[in-house]
Design an enzyme around this catalytic site. Structure first.
Site, PDB file in Angstrom:
ATOM      1  N   HIS A  12       0.863  -1.181   0.000  1.00 20.81           N
ATOM      2  CA  HIS A  12       0.000   0.000   0.000  1.00 20.81           C
ATOM      3  C   HIS A  12       0.903   1.236   0.000  1.00 20.81           C
ATOM      4  O   HIS A  12       2.034   1.201   0.488  1.00 20.81           O
ATOM      5  CB  HIS A  12      -0.869  -0.037   1.267  1.00 20.81           C
TER       6      HIS A  12
ATOM      7  N   ASP B  64       2.902  -4.581   8.303  1.00 24.58           N
ATOM      8  CA  ASP B  64       1.663  -3.824   8.105  1.00 24.58           C
ATOM      9  C   ASP B  64       0.515  -4.829   8.211  1.00 24.58           C
ATOM     10  O   ASP B  64       0.281  -5.630   7.304  1.00 24.58           O
ATOM     11  CB  ASP B  64       1.692  -3.164   6.731  1.00 24.58           C
TER      12      ASP B  64
ATOM     13  N   GLN C 170      -4.644  -5.231   6.952  1.00 23.53           N
ATOM     14  CA  GLN C 170      -5.583  -6.136   6.303  1.00 23.53           C
ATOM     15  C   GLN C 170      -5.624  -7.521   6.935  1.00 23.53           C
ATOM     16  O   GLN C 170      -6.392  -8.375   6.497  1.00 23.53           O
ATOM     17  CB  GLN C 170      -5.236  -6.258   4.807  1.00 23.53           C
TER      18      GLN C 170
ATOM     19  N   LYS D  48     -10.768  -0.670  10.276  1.00 24.83           N
ATOM     20  CA  LYS D  48     -10.863  -1.840   9.415  1.00 24.83           C
ATOM     21  C   LYS D  48     -11.289  -3.087  10.182  1.00 24.83           C
ATOM     22  O   LYS D  48     -11.446  -4.156   9.585  1.00 24.83           O
ATOM     23  CB  LYS D  48      -9.532  -2.081   8.700  1.00 24.83           C
TER      24      LYS D  48
ATOM     25  N   CYS E 264      -4.685   2.432  -3.844  1.00 24.44           N
ATOM     26  CA  CYS E 264      -3.481   2.965  -3.179  1.00 24.44           C
ATOM     27  C   CYS E 264      -2.315   1.991  -3.305  1.00 24.44           C
ATOM     28  O   CYS E 264      -1.557   1.785  -2.357  1.00 24.44           O
ATOM     29  CB  CYS E 264      -3.762   3.281  -1.708  1.00 24.44           C
TER      30      CYS E 264
END
Length: 404
Positions: free
Chosen positions: A122, A199, A202, A225, A363
Site C-alpha cells: 500500500h 503492516d 488487512q 478496518k 493505493c
C-alpha cells in the site's frame, strides 16, 4: 459457525437500501461497518465519562484514564504483546508506519542505508520511506513478487545486504489477498540481524496475530478496518526498539520535564503519544476487539475464507473475468477485471444495483504497474457478509456484461 443473521442485526446500516435496492456492502478492506456495541460504548463515554486522561485528579479524569489504559491492555492481549508499554496508540496504520519511518531513519540509518519493501505494498508503506529517501538519502528497494502475486522467502533473504537496516511488508495484500509468510520472512531477516515491520491493516480483522510468536519488531493496524472507530490505530514495537527510537512528536503527554535548557521525555508508551489521545476511540477499539473475540477470530477466519473461495469460483463462471492474486493463501479480498470493461464503469453500474465495491488502483499503483493494469474491481469481505450477497454481485456483473 456463528449465527450470521444475529450478527447482521448488530450492524443496522446493513439493512438500509441504496437506490431502492438492499445494500450489499463489499468494501470492507477500505473500512468496516460498526456494531451497535461500539457506537453505544463511545456515546456512553461522551455522555458520562468525558474528561482528559492522565492529567486530572478529579473523578471523571480518573475514570476516563482507566478506560483508556484498559483499552491498551485489551490490545496487548489481542496481539499477545509482552507489555502494555509496547502498545502505542496512533491515528491508524499510516501514522504508525510514518512514526517508525521517521524515528528509525533518524536514529538508526545513514545515507545509503536500505529499507526493503515489496511490490505489493500500500502507498502507506512506500511513501513514508520515499520521504526519508528525499530527506536523508536512504535507499528504498522493492522486492519482486511472482506473477500470481506471491512473495518468496528465499528471494527476501537473498535481497538483504550489509546496507539493509529494515524490512517493511504487508501481512495481507489489500489488492491480491495474498497472505505473506511473514513468520518465515522475519526469521530470515533476523538471521542477518535486520528488524521487520509488519503492516497488519488487512490481517488484524481476519487472522489471529501473536507478535511474540511472529517475533516481529514492529506491527501496525487500524481500528476502522476491524469494526472500530476511525482515527485510531496501533503500533506495536518491541520494548528494546522503542527505547532506542527518539520521540515522533513533541508536546503535552510525552514529556517528563521541560526547562529552557532541555526536555526529558516520558516513559513508554507515552513517549510516542504527544497531545490529547482520542481516548473515546480507544474505548471504541477495545469494544470492537471484545466483540470480535466473543464471536471468535477462528470462526470469522473460516467464514471469510469460505466466502473468498465461493466468490472466486462464482466469478470464474463469467466469461472474460481475470482474478488477481494466488489461489492459496488468499483471504477476504478478491480483485478482478472483466474483459475490456473499465473497472470504474463496472463499479458505477454495480452501485446503481445497491452493490458497494471498490474500483481503481487501491493505493497500490506500483503493484498495478507490476500487473500491467490501471486498476481493478475489488470485493472484500467481513464477518457479516453472506453467500447471497456474492450471488447478488455475480448477478450484477452479468447484467453489466450484457450492457456492454
Amino acid at each position: 459457525m456463528y449465527d450470521i443473521n444475529k450478527v447482521r442485526e448488530d450492524f443496522p446500516i446493513l439493512g438500509r437500501e441504496v437506490y431502492g435496492r438492499p445494500l450489499v456492502y463489499l468494501d470492507n478492506a477500505a473500512t468496516t461497518q460498526k456494531p451497535l456495541c461500539v457506537l453505544d460504548a463511545m456515546r456512553e463515554e461522551y455522555l458520562n465519562v468525558n474528561a482528559n486522561v492522565h492529567r486530572g485528579v478529579h473523578y471523571l479524569s480518573q475514570q476516563a484514564t482507566d478506560l483508556h489504559e484498559a483499552a491498551r491492555e485489551t490490545v496487548r492481549q489481542f496481539i499477545n504483546a509482552r507489555k502494555t508499554e509496547e502498545v502505542i496508540f496512533t491515528r491508524g496504520t499510516t501514522e504508525a508506519i510514518n512514526l517508525v519511518a521517521q524515528t528509525f531513519c533518524q536514529s538508526q540509518m545513514q545515507a545509503g542505508d536500505e529499507v526493503l519493501v515489496t511490490d505489493m505494498e500500500h502507498h502507506s508503506n512506500i511513501v513514508p520511506w520515499q520521504l526519508q529517501a528525499m530527506q536523508r538519502g536512504i535507499v528504498v528497494r522493492h522486492l519482486p513478487i511472482t506473477d500470481d502475486g506471491q512473495l518468496c522467502c528465499n528471494t527476501v533473504a537473498a535481497q538483504i545486504t550489509e546496507r539493509t537496516r529494515l524490512v517493511s511488508l504487508a501481512h495481507v495484500s489489500n489488492v491480491l489477498g495474498t497472505v505473506n509468510p511473514v513468520g518465515r520472512i522475519i526469521e530470515a531477516a533476523h538471521e542477518k540481524g535486520v528488524p521487520v515491520l509488519v503492516d497488519a491493516a488487512q490481517s488484524a480483522p481476519h487472522l489471529k496475530i501473536d507478535v511474540q510468536q511472529l517475533d516481529c519488531d514492529f506491527l501496525a493496524f487500524s481500528g476502522h478496518k476491524m469494526y472500530g472507530p476511525t482515527g485510531i490505530g496501533v503500533l506495536f514495537g518491541k520494548e528494546e526498539w522503542l527505547e532506542k527510537l527518539p520521540p515522533y512528536q513533541g508536546g503535552g503527554e510525552m514529556i517528563d520535564k521541560v526547562t529552557w535548557e532541555r526536555t526529558t521525555f516520558e516513559r513508554l508508551p507515552f513517549k510516542f503519544e504527544a497531545g490529547t489521545p482520542d481516548y473515546v476511540a480507544t474505548h471504541g477499539l477495545a469494544t470492537a476487539i471484545n466483540y470480535l473475540n466473543a464471536i471468535g477470530l477462528d470462526r470469522v477466519e473460516a467464514h471469510e475464507k469460505g466466502l473468498t473461495r465461493y466468490c472466486m469460483d462464482e466469478l470464474r463462471t463469467i466469461d472474460g473475468v481475470t482474478i488477481y492474486g494466488p489461489e492459496e493463501p488468499h483471504d477476504a479480498v478478491v480483485s478482478f477485471n472483466v474483459g475490456g470493461i473499465h473497472h470504474l464503469d463496472i463499479g458505477t453500474l454495480l452501485d446503481r444495483l445497491g452493490i458497494a465495491v471498490r474500483t481503481g488502483h487501491h493505493c497500490a499503483q506500483p503493484l498495478m504497474d507490476r500487473l500491467g493494469i490501471s486498476g481493478t474491481v475489488r470485493a472484500s469481505f467481513a464477518m457479516y457478509n453472506t453467500k447471497e450477497e456474492i450471488d447478488a454481485l455475480v448477478a450484477g456483473l452479468r447484467r453489466v456484461v450484457q450492457m456492454f
